[in-house]
Design an enzyme around this catalytic site. Structure first.
Site, PDB file in Angstrom:
ATOM      1  N   SER A 138     -21.800 -24.876  50.757  1.00 30.05           N
ATOM      2  CA  SER A 138     -22.235 -24.255  52.004  1.00 30.05           C
ATOM      3  C   SER A 138     -21.061 -23.695  52.796  1.00 30.05           C
ATOM      4  CB  SER A 138     -22.970 -25.295  52.857  1.00 30.05           C
ATOM      5  OG  SER A 138     -23.192 -24.831  54.168  1.00 30.05           O
ATOM      6  N   TYR A 151     -23.552 -33.211  56.935  1.00 30.36           N
ATOM      7  CA  TYR A 151     -23.803 -32.286  55.833  1.00 30.36           C
ATOM      8  C   TYR A 151     -22.519 -31.602  55.383  1.00 30.36           C
ATOM      9  CZ  TYR A 151     -25.912 -28.354  53.295  1.00 30.36           C
ATOM     10  OH  TYR A 151     -26.251 -27.422  52.347  1.00 30.36           O
TER      11      TYR A 151
END
Length: 221
Positions: A138, A151
C-alpha cells in the site's frame, strides 16, 4: 491463451485466492498455461476459483499455522511461484483507535501468513529455474496516517520481509525474484495486477528482484 507464455507449465500458488484480485490472477495464470494452486481458509469458497481456472488445485489451509503450511508444502510438491494476496483492512479513529484487536488481525493476516508461506516454500523458489514471489502493498507505507498506523506498520513489515527474501535470492545467485506491487486501493486494478503477475516470468530475475511497482488507475495523478 494469454500472450505471456513464459509461465506456461509452471506451478503457481495463490495464497488468498478467493478475493477479486485472487480470481483475476488465477484466471490470467490459467489462460497463460500455468498450473494454478489456489489456497484459502475455506474450501467451499475456493470452489469459485474453478469458474476462472477449471484445472486449478484447491487446498484449504490455515496460513497462520506454520505446521499446517509446511504440511501443505509437502502435499503440493515443488512450486515456481508464490503470489501472496492475503490481507485485509482495519483502521480509523486516529492513533487512539489503533486497537490491539485490529493489530492482531493485521499482523496475523498480512505478516504471519507471508512469513509462513515464504519460509515453507523458499527452497522451492530457489530450486525453480524461474521462481517468483509477489505481494501487494500500500501507498500508506510511504504516507502513513494516524488512523491507519496499524495497517501501514503491517504492510511496511511485509515489504521489509519480501526485500529480505529477495536479498536471499540474490545472494544465492539463482534465477528467483521477489516483487512488490503497490496500490492506493486494489479495487479496479485487479486486471492490471493479474497481467503484471503473469508477466513476471517474462522478465529476467535481475530486473524483477526487489522491484517495487506502483499500480494506479488511469484517473489517478
Amino acid at each position: 491463451m494469454s500472450a505471456s507464455l513464459a509461465v506456461a507449465g509452471r506451478t503457481v500458488l495463490i495464497a488468498g485466492a478467493t478475493s477479486t484480485a485472487g480470481l483475476a490472477v488465477a484466471s490470467s495464470l490459467a489462460d497463460a498455461g500455468a498450473r494454478v494452486v489456489a489456497v484459502g481458509s475455506n474450501l467451499a469458497r475456493l470452489q469459485s476459483v474453478l469458474a476462472v481456472a477449471p484445472e486449478a488445485a484447491l487446498y484449504e489451509c490455515d496460513l497462520t499455522d506454520f505446521a499446517a503450511v509446511t504440511a501443505l508444502a509437502s502435499a503440493i510438491g515443488p512450486i515456481d511461484g508464490l503470489i501472496h494476496l492475503v490481507g485485509g483492512w482495519r483502521g480509523g479513529g486516529g492513533l487512539a483507535g489503533q486497537t490491539d484487536a485490529d493489530w492482531d488481525f493485521l499482523h496475523s493476516h498480512v505478516v504471519t501468513t507471508l512469513r509462513n508461506t515464504t519460509r515453507a516454500f523458499n527452497a522451492d523458489l530457489l530450486a525453480s529455474s524461474a521462481g517468483r514471489l509477489a505481494i501487494v502493498s500500500s501507498v500508506s507505507v510511504d504516507q502513513p496516517s494516524a488512523g491507519g498506523a496499524n495497517y501501514a506498520a503491517a504492510k511496511s513489515a511485509a515489504e521489509t520481509w519480501v526485500r529480505a527474501v529477495g536479498a536471499g535470492f540474490a545472494k544465492a545467485g539463482v534465477t528467483a525474484a521477489a516483487a512488490i506491487f503497490v496500490v492506493r486501493s486494489l479495487e479496479g486494478l485487479e486486471a492490471e495486477l493479474a497481467t503484471r503477475v503473469t508477466g513476471l516470468w517474462d522478465e529476467a530475475a535481475a530486473s524483477v528482484n526487489n522491484s517495487r511497482v506502483l499500480l494506479k488507475a488511469d484517473t489517478e495523478t
